[in-house]
Design a protein around this motif. Sequence first.
Motif, PDB file in Angstrom:
ATOM      1  N   LYS A  55      -5.451   7.433 -10.029  1.00  0.00           N
ATOM      2  CA  LYS A  55      -5.590   8.581  -9.114  1.00  0.00           C
ATOM      3  C   LYS A  55      -5.660   8.115  -7.659  1.00  0.00           C
ATOM      4  CE  LYS A  55      -8.051  11.649 -12.267  1.00  0.00           C
ATOM      5  NZ  LYS A  55      -9.408  11.990 -12.696  1.00  0.00           N
ATOM      6  N   ILE A  56      -6.354   6.988  -7.426  1.00  0.00           N
ATOM      7  CA  ILE A  56      -6.473   6.461  -6.055  1.00  0.00           C
ATOM      8  C   ILE A  56      -5.090   6.072  -5.534  1.00  0.00           C
ATOM      9  CG2 ILE A  56      -7.368   4.536  -4.667  1.00  0.00           C
ATOM     10  CD1 ILE A  56      -9.864   4.547  -6.498  1.00  0.00           C
ATOM     11  N   ILE A  57      -4.319   5.390  -6.382  1.00  0.00           N
ATOM     12  CA  ILE A  57      -2.967   4.960  -5.971  1.00  0.00           C
ATOM     13  C   ILE A  57      -2.117   6.185  -5.631  1.00  0.00           C
ATOM     14  CG2 ILE A  57      -0.828   3.885  -6.801  1.00  0.00           C
ATOM     15  CD1 ILE A  57      -2.665   1.983  -8.479  1.00  0.00           C
ATOM     16  N   GLU A  58      -2.162   7.171  -6.497  1.00  0.00           N
ATOM     17  CA  GLU A  58      -1.372   8.388  -6.305  1.00  0.00           C
ATOM     18  C   GLU A  58      -1.784   9.097  -5.008  1.00  0.00           C
ATOM     19  OE1 GLU A  58       1.153   9.720  -7.649  1.00  0.00           O
ATOM     20  OE2 GLU A  58       1.044  11.679  -6.656  1.00  0.00           O
ATOM     21  N   GLU A  59      -3.068   9.187  -4.804  1.00  0.00           N
ATOM     22  CA  GLU A  59      -3.586   9.909  -3.631  1.00  0.00           C
ATOM     23  C   GLU A  59      -3.236   9.167  -2.331  1.00  0.00           C
ATOM     24  OE1 GLU A  59      -4.799  12.831  -3.887  1.00  0.00           O
ATOM     25  OE2 GLU A  59      -5.655  13.184  -1.896  1.00  0.00           O
ATOM     26  N   LEU A  60      -3.373   7.845  -2.368  1.00  0.00           N
ATOM     27  CA  LEU A  60      -3.089   7.074  -1.142  1.00  0.00           C
ATOM     28  C   LEU A  60      -1.614   7.167  -0.773  1.00  0.00           C
ATOM     29  CD1 LEU A  60      -4.604   5.290   0.935  1.00  0.00           C
ATOM     30  CD2 LEU A  60      -3.781   3.298  -0.324  1.00  0.00           C
ATOM     31  N   SER A  61      -0.757   7.252  -1.796  1.00  0.00           N
ATOM     32  CA  SER A  61       0.694   7.319  -1.527  1.00  0.00           C
ATOM     33  C   SER A  61       1.064   8.605  -0.800  1.00  0.00           C
ATOM     34  CB  SER A  61       1.484   7.187  -2.829  1.00  0.00           C
ATOM     35  OG  SER A  61       1.315   8.349  -3.608  1.00  0.00           O
ATOM     36  N   GLN A  62       0.175   9.612  -0.825  1.00  0.00           N
ATOM     37  CA  GLN A  62       0.458  10.888  -0.152  1.00  0.00           C
ATOM     38  C   GLN A  62       0.021  10.869   1.316  1.00  0.00           C
ATOM     39  OE1 GLN A  62       1.950  13.273  -2.090  1.00  0.00           O
ATOM     40  NE2 GLN A  62       1.808  11.766  -3.740  1.00  0.00           N
ATOM     41  N   GLN A  63      -0.627   9.803   1.740  1.00  0.00           N
ATOM     42  CA  GLN A  63      -1.207   9.781   3.090  1.00  0.00           C
ATOM     43  C   GLN A  63      -0.205   9.288   4.145  1.00  0.00           C
ATOM     44  OE1 GLN A  63      -4.158  11.251   3.312  1.00  0.00           O
ATOM     45  NE2 GLN A  63      -3.925  11.451   1.086  1.00  0.00           N
ATOM     46  N   SER A  64      -0.523   9.572   5.393  1.00  0.00           N
ATOM     47  CA  SER A  64       0.303   9.091   6.506  1.00  0.00           C
ATOM     48  C   SER A  64      -0.175   7.704   6.917  1.00  0.00           C
ATOM     49  CB  SER A  64       0.168  10.017   7.715  1.00  0.00           C
ATOM     50  OG  SER A  64       0.596  11.302   7.377  1.00  0.00           O
ATOM     51  N   PHE A  65       0.777   6.794   7.053  1.00  0.00           N
ATOM     52  CA  PHE A  65       0.482   5.439   7.517  1.00  0.00           C
ATOM     53  C   PHE A  65       1.107   5.244   8.894  1.00  0.00           C
ATOM     54  CE2 PHE A  65      -0.140   5.162   3.025  1.00  0.00           C
ATOM     55  CZ  PHE A  65      -1.104   4.187   2.833  1.00  0.00           C
ATOM     56  N   TYR A  66       0.393   4.589   9.775  1.00  0.00           N
ATOM     57  CA  TYR A  66       0.868   4.403  11.151  1.00  0.00           C
ATOM     58  C   TYR A  66       1.157   2.920  11.394  1.00  0.00           C
ATOM     59  CZ  TYR A  66      -1.176   9.005  11.286  1.00  0.00           C
ATOM     60  OH  TYR A  66      -1.480  10.310  10.990  1.00  0.00           O
ATOM     61  N   TYR A  67       2.380   2.656  11.867  1.00  0.00           N
ATOM     62  CA  TYR A  67       2.802   1.274  12.107  1.00  0.00           C
ATOM     63  C   TYR A  67       2.059   0.697  13.315  1.00  0.00           C
ATOM     64  CZ  TYR A  67       5.856  -2.682  13.122  1.00  0.00           C
ATOM     65  OH  TYR A  67       6.343  -3.932  13.378  1.00  0.00           O
ATOM     66  N   LYS A  68       1.554  -0.525  13.153  1.00  0.00           N
ATOM     67  CA  LYS A  68       0.834  -1.192  14.242  1.00  0.00           C
ATOM     68  C   LYS A  68       1.353  -2.606  14.374  1.00  0.00           C
ATOM     69  CE  LYS A  68      -3.344   1.490  13.467  1.00  0.00           C
ATOM     70  NZ  LYS A  68      -4.755   1.496  13.091  1.00  0.00           N
ATOM     71  N   GLU A  69       1.490  -3.062  15.595  1.00  0.00           N
ATOM     72  CA  GLU A  69       2.016  -4.404  15.820  1.00  0.00           C
ATOM     73  C   GLU A  69       1.357  -5.010  17.050  1.00  0.00           C
ATOM     74  OE1 GLU A  69       6.241  -4.469  16.431  1.00  0.00           O
ATOM     75  OE2 GLU A  69       6.315  -6.662  16.458  1.00  0.00           O
ATOM     76  N   SER A  70       1.010  -6.293  16.953  1.00  0.00           N
ATOM     77  CA  SER A  70       0.476  -7.017  18.111  1.00  0.00           C
ATOM     78  C   SER A  70       0.819  -8.486  17.927  1.00  0.00           C
ATOM     79  CB  SER A  70      -1.044  -6.839  18.211  1.00  0.00           C
ATOM     80  OG  SER A  70      -1.690  -7.645  17.246  1.00  0.00           O
ATOM     81  N   ASP A  71       0.267  -9.325  18.797  1.00  0.00           N
ATOM     82  CA  ASP A  71       0.461 -10.772  18.619  1.00  0.00           C
ATOM     83  C   ASP A  71      -0.125 -11.250  17.289  1.00  0.00           C
ATOM     84  OD1 ASP A  71      -2.050 -10.047  19.764  1.00  0.00           O
ATOM     85  OD2 ASP A  71      -2.459 -12.168  20.136  1.00  0.00           O
ATOM     86  N   LEU A  72      -1.154 -10.545  16.787  1.00  0.00           N
ATOM     87  CA  LEU A  72      -1.897 -10.985  15.606  1.00  0.00           C
ATOM     88  C   LEU A  72      -1.407 -10.357  14.304  1.00  0.00           C
ATOM     89  CD1 LEU A  72      -4.524 -12.646  14.879  1.00  0.00           C
ATOM     90  CD2 LEU A  72      -5.760 -10.497  15.050  1.00  0.00           C
ATOM     91  N   PHE A  73      -0.867  -9.161  14.366  1.00  0.00           N
ATOM     92  CA  PHE A  73      -0.541  -8.472  13.106  1.00  0.00           C
ATOM     93  C   PHE A  73       0.682  -7.578  13.213  1.00  0.00           C
ATOM     94  CE2 PHE A  73      -3.889  -6.028  15.323  1.00  0.00           C
ATOM     95  CZ  PHE A  73      -3.202  -4.858  15.564  1.00  0.00           C
ATOM     96  N   GLN A  74       1.146  -7.191  12.033  1.00  0.00           N
ATOM     97  CA  GLN A  74       2.237  -6.229  11.900  1.00  0.00           C
ATOM     98  C   GLN A  74       2.019  -5.567  10.544  1.00  0.00           C
ATOM     99  OE1 GLN A  74       6.284  -7.821  12.628  1.00  0.00           O
ATOM    100  NE2 GLN A  74       6.841  -6.846  10.709  1.00  0.00           N
ATOM    101  N   LEU A  75       1.643  -4.284  10.557  1.00  0.00           N
ATOM    102  CA  LEU A  75       1.303  -3.581   9.320  1.00  0.00           C
ATOM    103  C   LEU A  75       1.232  -2.089   9.587  1.00  0.00           C
ATOM    104  CD1 LEU A  75      -2.503  -3.785   8.585  1.00  0.00           C
ATOM    105  CD2 LEU A  75      -1.567  -4.643  10.684  1.00  0.00           C
TER     106      LEU A  75
END
Lengths: 217, 192
Positions: A55-75
Amino acid sequence: MQLQSILSSPFLRKWLNPQLLTTETIHNLSQIFSASSPFPHATIDNFFQETVIDKIIEELSQQSFYYKESDLFQLSQTDDFDNIDSPLLQELKSLFCSEEFLQLMSHITQIEQFNMVDMLGNVYTDTDHLLCHDDELLDRKIAFILYLTDLDELQGGCLTLFNSEDGRPTSVHKRIYPMINRLAFFKVTRNSFHEVEEVVGEDTYRVSISGWLKHDK
Amino acid sequence: MINESYRNDALRHQLAQHFMNAELPSVSMFSFFSESTLEHLVDEVKGLKFVRHDNPIRYRYSTASIPAYLTELLNSDDVIEFIQSIIGKQVESINGSILRFSWKDYTILHDEEITGEGYEMIIDMTPSWEPDWGGIMAYVDGEGQVFALPVTLGAVSIVQKIHPFQSFVKYINHYAKDIDRFLVKAEIIVER
């Protein structure tokens, strides 16, 4: 709260794998946590009950994810679960914020008090990464990651823990691979150097829920 | 040596204006060196011996000393005069090193990396590089605004470092495979 009464909590028993909720398992985990190198950490496989994790996997897949990028990360990340429109994920956060759960984690980590939790969803896809850092902020005590996808060695995305010397990371000590329903957690210290290795593959997704157990004075 | 078009006074004036008016005082010139000079430089870089620098919390990359040919070129009258016309200062010398970035290499912004005021020259020495592979050199001002340098073989960028100036090179991902990225990073020493 006594460990025995924590383990019999209906709230925990509704969510967590019952095999985890025994005195012996918690004592073993506590020993593993404190004895682990390069800094205290542990993993718990099959953390949630199978129906719950689906249920957690299913529910999370419905959420909005925001792209973030810096010198340290990209996710890509969701907002904190306090601020998303999902009763299930808010309930999940309530579980992590509950006295029973925080006391359980206190028994495992031997850290006396937690009183705040941050929690959000993450997706790393091809070339995404989080470079070496220590996570240290005043109120962060334990960092945790709940993996929601399986990744193998070639697909990357593992949590890499570094040895350190004189306050700087040196060599790789250990790699923890993403596995569905695996909870990884470690003590945040000035030497808790770790990274998320680059994810490799156009159709590879490293999905997780991560956050910190905090103590805000 | 330098491309004929960069001897043109009107173009130099235009570039100097651009340098002065840019949010981060900087200017990038494409095909700055003549084709034969650039070819020679690329060959020289391939043959250099690099030393590895590995401190995961701050950087992973390799460096080599600038070969004599490039030191002479950077300190030639042609190049010095050109730079003086852009930054409006007397240049004493230009010294630096060659940086090599391979898959999994990077530099991260770090408080200890904050440098003082000054001028810097970056020369892109990488044949066939895709920006999607990472390896982009970027400057960050005190407010977190990012200024990325162009990714083109032979591009020469001149940047004025302003406190609290920092730069980083973005993580190089697996698409680079076994191709290395080479950058010349040189300090332009000006008369006080």
